[in-house]
Scaffold this motif. Structure first.
Motif, PDB file in Angstrom:
ATOM      1  N   UNK A  62       0.831  -1.197   0.000  1.00 31.13           N
ATOM      2  CA  UNK A  62       0.000   0.000   0.000  1.00 31.13           C
ATOM      3  C   UNK A  62       0.869   1.252   0.000  1.00 31.13           C
ATOM      4  N   UNK A  63       0.326   2.316  -0.525  1.00 36.15           N
ATOM      5  CA  UNK A  63       1.068   3.585  -0.609  1.00 36.15           C
ATOM      6  C   UNK A  63       0.390   4.633   0.269  1.00 36.15           C
ATOM      7  N   UNK A  64       0.077   4.253   1.497  1.00 36.97           N
ATOM      8  CA  UNK A  64      -0.710   5.103   2.384  1.00 36.97           C
ATOM      9  C   UNK A  64       0.087   6.251   2.986  1.00 36.97           C
ATOM     10  N   UNK A  65       1.410   6.163   2.954  1.00 28.60           N
ATOM     11  CA  UNK A  65       2.263   7.222   3.495  1.00 28.60           C
ATOM     12  C   UNK A  65       3.397   7.511   2.523  1.00 28.60           C
ATOM     13  N   UNK A  66       3.871   8.764   2.491  1.00 23.43           N
ATOM     14  CA  UNK A  66       5.080   9.050   1.704  1.00 23.43           C
ATOM     15  C   UNK A  66       6.227   8.174   2.196  1.00 23.43           C
ATOM     16  N   UNK A  67       7.081   7.748   1.291  1.00 23.15           N
ATOM     17  CA  UNK A  67       8.132   6.798   1.624  1.00 23.15           C
ATOM     18  C   UNK A  67       9.049   7.277   2.758  1.00 23.15           C
ATOM     19  N   UNK A  68       9.526   8.531   2.765  1.00 23.18           N
ATOM     20  CA  UNK A  68      10.395   8.965   3.875  1.00 23.18           C
ATOM     21  C   UNK A  68       9.688   8.908   5.225  1.00 23.18           C
ATOM     22  N   UNK A  69       8.396   9.254   5.237  1.00 21.53           N
ATOM     23  CA  UNK A  69       7.627   9.211   6.489  1.00 21.53           C
ATOM     24  C   UNK A  69       7.474   7.768   6.953  1.00 21.53           C
ATOM     25  N   UNK A  70       7.140   6.876   6.020  1.00 19.18           N
ATOM     26  CA  UNK A  70       6.967   5.469   6.361  1.00 19.18           C
ATOM     27  C   UNK A  70       8.275   4.861   6.878  1.00 19.18           C
ATOM     28  N   UNK A  71       9.386   5.202   6.250  1.00 23.51           N
ATOM     29  CA  UNK A  71      10.684   4.679   6.678  1.00 23.51           C
ATOM     30  C   UNK A  71      10.977   5.068   8.120  1.00 23.51           C
ATOM     31  N   UNK A  72      10.760   6.338   8.444  1.00 26.75           N
ATOM     32  CA  UNK A  72      10.989   6.797   9.822  1.00 26.75           C
ATOM     33  C   UNK A  72      10.029   6.117  10.794  1.00 26.75           C
ATOM     34  N   UNK A  73       8.779   5.947  10.377  1.00 24.66           N
ATOM     35  CA  UNK A  73       7.777   5.325  11.248  1.00 24.66           C
ATOM     36  C   UNK A  73       8.128   3.868  11.532  1.00 24.66           C
ATOM     37  N   UNK A  74       8.623   3.157  10.533  1.00 19.13           N
ATOM     38  CA  UNK A  74       8.975   1.755  10.725  1.00 19.13           C
ATOM     39  C   UNK A  74      10.185   1.606  11.651  1.00 19.13           C
ATOM     40  N   UNK A  75      11.141   2.528  11.537  1.00 25.42           N
ATOM     41  CA  UNK A  75      12.270   2.468  12.466  1.00 25.42           C
ATOM     42  C   UNK A  75      11.794   2.726  13.891  1.00 25.42           C
ATOM     43  N   UNK A  76      10.882   3.684  14.054  1.00 24.46           N
ATOM     44  CA  UNK A  76      10.347   3.964  15.387  1.00 24.46           C
ATOM     45  C   UNK A  76       9.581   2.765  15.929  1.00 24.46           C
ATOM     46  N   UNK A  77       8.831   2.080  15.053  1.00 24.89           N
ATOM     47  CA  UNK A  77       8.102   0.890  15.476  1.00 24.89           C
ATOM     48  C   UNK A  77       9.071  -0.209  15.911  1.00 24.89           C
TER      49      UNK A  77
ATOM     50  N   UNK B   7       6.102  -5.616   8.366  1.00 25.98           N
ATOM     51  CA  UNK B   7       5.641  -5.789   6.982  1.00 25.98           C
ATOM     52  C   UNK B   7       4.217  -5.285   6.797  1.00 25.98           C
ATOM     53  N   UNK B   8       3.358  -5.565   7.765  1.00 26.28           N
ATOM     54  CA  UNK B   8       1.979  -5.079   7.669  1.00 26.28           C
ATOM     55  C   UNK B   8       1.949  -3.555   7.746  1.00 26.28           C
ATOM     56  N   UNK B   9       2.732  -2.990   8.658  1.00 23.28           N
ATOM     57  CA  UNK B   9       2.807  -1.525   8.759  1.00 23.28           C
ATOM     58  C   UNK B   9       3.385  -0.916   7.481  1.00 23.28           C
ATOM     59  N   UNK B  10       4.239  -1.676   6.792  1.00 27.26           N
ATOM     60  CA  UNK B  10       4.812  -1.194   5.533  1.00 27.26           C
ATOM     61  C   UNK B  10       3.800  -1.223   4.397  1.00 27.26           C
ATOM     62  N   UNK B  11       2.665  -1.927   4.610  1.00 23.36           N
ATOM     63  CA  UNK B  11       1.613  -1.929   3.597  1.00 23.36           C
ATOM     64  C   UNK B  11       1.379  -3.260   2.921  1.00 23.36           C
ATOM     65  N   UNK B  12       1.952  -4.345   3.455  1.00 20.06           N
ATOM     66  CA  UNK B  12       1.772  -5.668   2.865  1.00 20.06           C
ATOM     67  C   UNK B  12       0.636  -6.383   3.605  1.00 20.06           C
TER      68      UNK B  12
END
Length: 211
Positions: free
Chosen positions: A149-164, A189-194
């Motif tokens: 899924x493309x629910x968040x801009x990639x830089x935002x998602x990357x930072x969010x996944x590291x925080x998670x 992976x689910x948070x990443x959109x899979x």
């Protein structure tokens, strides 16, 4: 009469010094995960050395903390280098990345503990930058497959996944749970959109590669 260089008195002294340094780092690593504010006296006692020996290797507490942080980050990068993820299907590559991060959890938990004391979040962010860059590249590849899924801009998602990831590891520090890495990787992976079923399948494939 000449003396063979391998039998000089300096050589045993160097071996002893190296052994002491290793002992200090190992003891500090173990102690600071649970007691990030431990004193230098406490660290010397945990390592089984006198204060003079501790200060001979690490003149200040900051020098010891910096050395531990640098080593922890280097060990995580080394663990990540053992798999050629560029040849893997992107979802499997991201699963392997997450599983590898979890196997390096002791190093992460140390960094988290240090960041929560005097180490600081800015220094932690700088140390994790090369690791975050690898994760960003994997996310970009995964997005290109159209399965995420493309629910968040990639830089935002990357930072969010590291925080998670850090939050999940911090939960281990706080004795809230234990995990082999599967549940954490699935959450990432689910948070990443899979989708969940695809995340589970990717993790199983990654585990087969790792055995």
């Amino acid at each position: 009469m000449t003396t063979d260089a391998t039998s000089t008195p300096d050589r045993p002294r160097r071996r002893d010094a190296e052994a002491n340094r290793t002992r200090i780092l190992q003891a500090a690593h173990t102690l600071l995960i649970t007691e990030p504010n431990a004193s230098m006296d406490g660290l010397a006692q945990a390592a089984g050395v006198v204060r003079r020996t501790l200060y001979a290797h690490f003149p200040t507490r900051d020098a010891l903390i910096t050395g531990l942080g640098d080593k922890a980050a280097a060990d995580i990068l080394d663990a990540l280098s053992h798999t050629g993820r560029e040849a893997l299907e992107p979802a499997v590559a991201l699963a392997d990345f997450s599983l590898t991060i979890w196997t390096a959890g002791d190093q992460y938990r140390l960094l988290i503990s240090l960041a929560e004391s005097e180490y600081g979040t800015d220094r932690l962010r700088d140390l994790l930058a090369p690791i975050r860059a690898q994760g960003f590249d994997l996310l970009a590849r995964a997005r290109d497959t159209g399965r995420f899924a493309t629910h968040l801009p990639l830089p935002v998602l990357s930072n969010a996944l590291q925080s998670l990831t850090l939050s999940l590891l911090r939960s281990v520090n706080d004795d809230l749970w234990t995990d082999s890495g599967d549940s954490a990787a699935r959450a990432i992976l689910i948070a990443a959109g899979l989708p969940g079923a695809d995340a589970t399948a990717a993790i199983e494939q990654a585990k087969l590669i790792r055995t």
